[in-house]
Design an enzyme around this catalytic site. Structure first.
Site, mmCIF file in Angstrom:
data_model
loop_
_atom_site.group_PDB
_atom_site.id
_atom_site.type_symbol
_atom_site.label_atom_id
_atom_site.label_comp_id
_atom_site.label_asym_id
_atom_site.label_seq_id
_atom_site.Cartn_x
_atom_site.Cartn_y
_atom_site.Cartn_z
ATOM 1 N N GLY A 76 4.203 30.712 -58.302
ATOM 2 C CA GLY A 76 3.148 30.792 -57.317
ATOM 3 C C GLY A 76 2.428 31.762 -57.084
ATOM 4 O O GLY A 76 2.583 32.922 -57.410
ATOM 5 N N GLY A 150 5.540 19.551 -61.242
ATOM 6 C CA GLY A 150 4.505 20.476 -61.968
ATOM 7 C C GLY A 150 5.451 20.835 -63.140
ATOM 8 O O GLY A 150 6.439 19.984 -63.519
ATOM 9 N N ILE A 152 7.582 23.170 -63.397
ATOM 10 C CA ILE A 152 8.964 23.391 -62.944
ATOM 11 C C ILE A 152 9.793 21.926 -62.601
ATOM 12 O O ILE A 152 11.040 21.709 -63.043
ATOM 13 C CB ILE A 152 9.108 24.445 -61.724
ATOM 14 C CG1 ILE A 152 8.761 25.959 -62.270
ATOM 15 C CG2 ILE A 152 10.586 24.311 -61.076
ATOM 16 C CD1 ILE A 152 8.677 26.756 -61.230
ATOM 17 N N ARG A 173 1.082 15.940 -55.777
ATOM 18 C CA ARG A 173 -0.084 15.841 -54.809
ATOM 19 C C ARG A 173 -0.852 14.666 -54.877
ATOM 20 O O ARG A 173 -1.099 13.935 -54.129
ATOM 21 C CB ARG A 173 -1.155 17.165 -54.968
ATOM 22 C CG ARG A 173 -2.203 16.904 -54.069
ATOM 23 C CD ARG A 173 -3.080 18.255 -54.412
ATOM 24 N NE ARG A 173 -3.476 18.558 -55.630
ATOM 25 C CZ ARG A 173 -4.059 19.377 -56.244
ATOM 26 N NH1 ARG A 173 -4.471 20.564 -55.451
ATOM 27 N NH2 ARG A 173 -4.518 19.429 -57.550
ATOM 28 N N ARG A 176 0.200 9.927 -60.827
ATOM 29 C CA ARG A 176 -0.327 9.833 -62.331
ATOM 30 C C ARG A 176 0.918 9.328 -63.143
ATOM 31 O O ARG A 176 2.095 9.107 -62.702
ATOM 32 C CB ARG A 176 -0.800 11.362 -62.609
ATOM 33 C CG ARG A 176 0.403 12.145 -62.621
ATOM 34 C CD ARG A 176 0.103 13.532 -63.152
ATOM 35 N NE ARG A 176 1.024 14.583 -63.526
ATOM 36 C CZ ARG A 176 1.690 15.338 -62.710
ATOM 37 N NH1 ARG A 176 1.231 15.155 -61.336
ATOM 38 N NH2 ARG A 176 2.771 16.156 -62.846
ATOM 39 N N HIS A 279 16.765 33.977 -53.586
ATOM 40 C CA HIS A 279 15.473 33.854 -54.131
ATOM 41 C C HIS A 279 15.666 34.423 -55.695
ATOM 42 O O HIS A 279 14.944 35.178 -56.059
ATOM 43 C CB HIS A 279 14.514 34.596 -53.458
ATOM 44 C CG HIS A 279 12.964 34.063 -54.015
ATOM 45 N ND1 HIS A 279 11.821 34.169 -53.151
ATOM 46 C CD2 HIS A 279 12.776 33.408 -55.019
ATOM 47 C CE1 HIS A 279 10.940 33.524 -53.823
ATOM 48 N NE2 HIS A 279 11.224 33.050 -55.056
ATOM 49 N N GLY A 281 15.825 32.336 -58.349
ATOM 50 C CA GLY A 281 15.351 31.292 -59.555
ATOM 51 C C GLY A 281 14.936 31.744 -60.614
ATOM 52 O O GLY A 281 15.268 31.186 -61.776
#
Length: 316
Positions: A76, A150, A152, A173, A176, A279, A281
Site C-alpha cells: 500500500g 490484485g 495479494i 474496483r 474483468r 499487522h 502480514g
C-alpha cells in the site's frame, strides 16, 4: 557528479546494487531517524522507511526538490499519497509488488483457518488445562469472497485452492476476466455478501474503500460468516464492526485495525468472536530477500534510464 539514493535498508546488505563508479550513485541509509543522512534537496531516489508510520515516511518530502522516484517497501502507498502535493511534477511513486504477496496470503489463510477451527479457544483451553472437544467449522465447502483482487488477492486464491472451498468469488474496483474466472465490480458487493461464508479483505486503502465495511456491509453478511482483514484497518468501520460482533452474529480475524496499533483498553481487544494479529502480514523471513531484490532491480532500471516497475502514479 553524484546522485543521492536514500535507502531504508543498509546499502552494504544489498548485493548487486549498481556501483557508485558505474552509476554515480551515493547510497545513504535512512530508516526514519531524527537526523537526515544528508540534505534532502540532493535526493533523487527515496526508499521510504518500512513500518515507521506516515509521519516519518513523508517528513523529508517537502525538502526533496530533486526527487525523481519514491519507492515504498509496502504494497500500500496510502501513507505517502496524501503528501505528494508538496512535490514537483514527474515524481514516480512505486510500490512493493512482489514483496508481500506470499507472506500476506499465508497469514490470510492462517487467520481464516485459526478462526474457523477455534484455535484461539484451544490455546486458552491449554492455558487452563481444559479439553475443549467438539465440532468446529471447516474451510472445506465454504464460499469465500475476496474483496480486492490484485496481486495479494490472487495469491490468497492460489492458497485456497487445495482446501476444497465450494466457491471463491473475486471482487475488485472494476469487473474483468482472469485465468481463474470472473472478477466482479465493487458495485456488485450487496448481492454477493449474503452468499459468502468467509469475506477476506485485501483491497488497497483509497477514498472509495475507506470505511467500505460499514454497518450496511456487515448487515448483508450471512449469519455465522467470518470477516478477515489483511488490507488496512480503515477499510473497516471499527464502531460498526464492534456493534456487529457484540451480537455474536458474525466473527472476525484482523491483522490490521483502526486505530493502529490498537491501544490498551480498546474494546476490540475483548470483543466476542475476534482474533487479532499485530499487522504482521508482510513481516516474515520472506521479506528481506524480496525487499533486497526489489531495491536492486529498481535501482538498476533507474541507473539505466529504463522504465521502472510497479509505478502506482506520477505526480502532475
Amino acid at each position: 557528479m553524484t546522485t543521492d539514493i536514500w535507502l531504508p535498508l543498509p546499502p552494504d546488505s544489498i548485493e548487486g546494487l549498481p556501483t557508485p563508479e558505474e552509476s554515480g550513485f551515493r547510497y545513504l541509509f535512512w530508516d526514519g531517524a531524527q537526523e537526515f543522512p544528508a540534505d534532502p534537496a540532493d535526493c533523487a531516489f527515496y526508499g521510504v522507511p518500512y513500518l515507521r508510520g506516515p509521519a516519518v515516511a513523508v517528513r523529508p518530502l517537502p525538502g526533496m526538490t530533486s526527487l525523481r522516484v519514491i519507492q515504498t517497501l509496502s504494497a500500500g502507498t496510502d501513507h505517502v499519497v496524501p503528501a505528494l502535493g508538496t512535490l514537483h511534477s514527474g515524481v514516480r511513486l512505486c510500490n512493493a509488488r512482489g514483496v508481500h504477496e506470499a507472506s500476506t496470503a499465508e497469514l490470510a489463510l492462517t487467520l481464516t483457518l485459526a478462526a474457523l477451527r477455534g484455535i484461539p479457544g484451544f490455546v486458552r483451553g491449554q492455558d487452563a488445562e481444559e479439553w475443549r472437544a467438539g465440532f468446529y467449522p471447516a474451510l472445506a465447502d465454504k464460499s469465500v469472497l475476496i474483496v480486492g483482487y490484485g496481486a495479494i488477492g490472487a495469491a490468497i486464491e492460489e492458497r485456497l485452492i487445495p482446501f476444497e472451498c465450494a466457491r471463491v468469488v473475486r471482487v475488485a474496483r472494476s469487473a474483468r476476466a482472469t485465468a481463474h474466472g470472473e472478477v466482479h465490480a465493487l458495485s456488485e458487493m450487496p448481492s454477493l455478501l449474503p452468499e459468502a461464508d468467509v469475506v477476506i479483505l485485501s483491497t488497497p486503502l483509497t477514498d472509495s474503500t475507506r470505511s467500505l465495511v460499514s454497518s450496511d456491509f456487515l448487515a448483508r453478511m450471512k449469519d455465522g460468516a467470518l470477516l478477515v482483514n489483511v488490507a488496512r484497518g480503515a477499510v473497516v468501520d471499527t464502531d460498526a464492526l464492534l456493534a456487529e460482533l457484540e451480537t455474536g452474529r458474525i466473527t472476525a480475524a484482523l491483522d490490521v485495525t483502526d486505530p493502529e496499533p490498537l491501544p490498551s483498553g480498546h474494546p476490540l481487544w475483548h470483543a466476542p468472536g475476534v482474533l487479532i494479529s499485530p499487522h504482521v502480514g508482510g513481516s516474515t523471513s520472506a521479506f528481506m530477500p524480496r525487499a533486497h531484490r526489489l531495491l536492486r532491480d529498481q535501482l538498476r532500471r533507474f541507473a539505466d534510464g529504463g522504465p521502472l516497475a510497479h509505478v502506482v502514479l506520477t505526480t502532475a
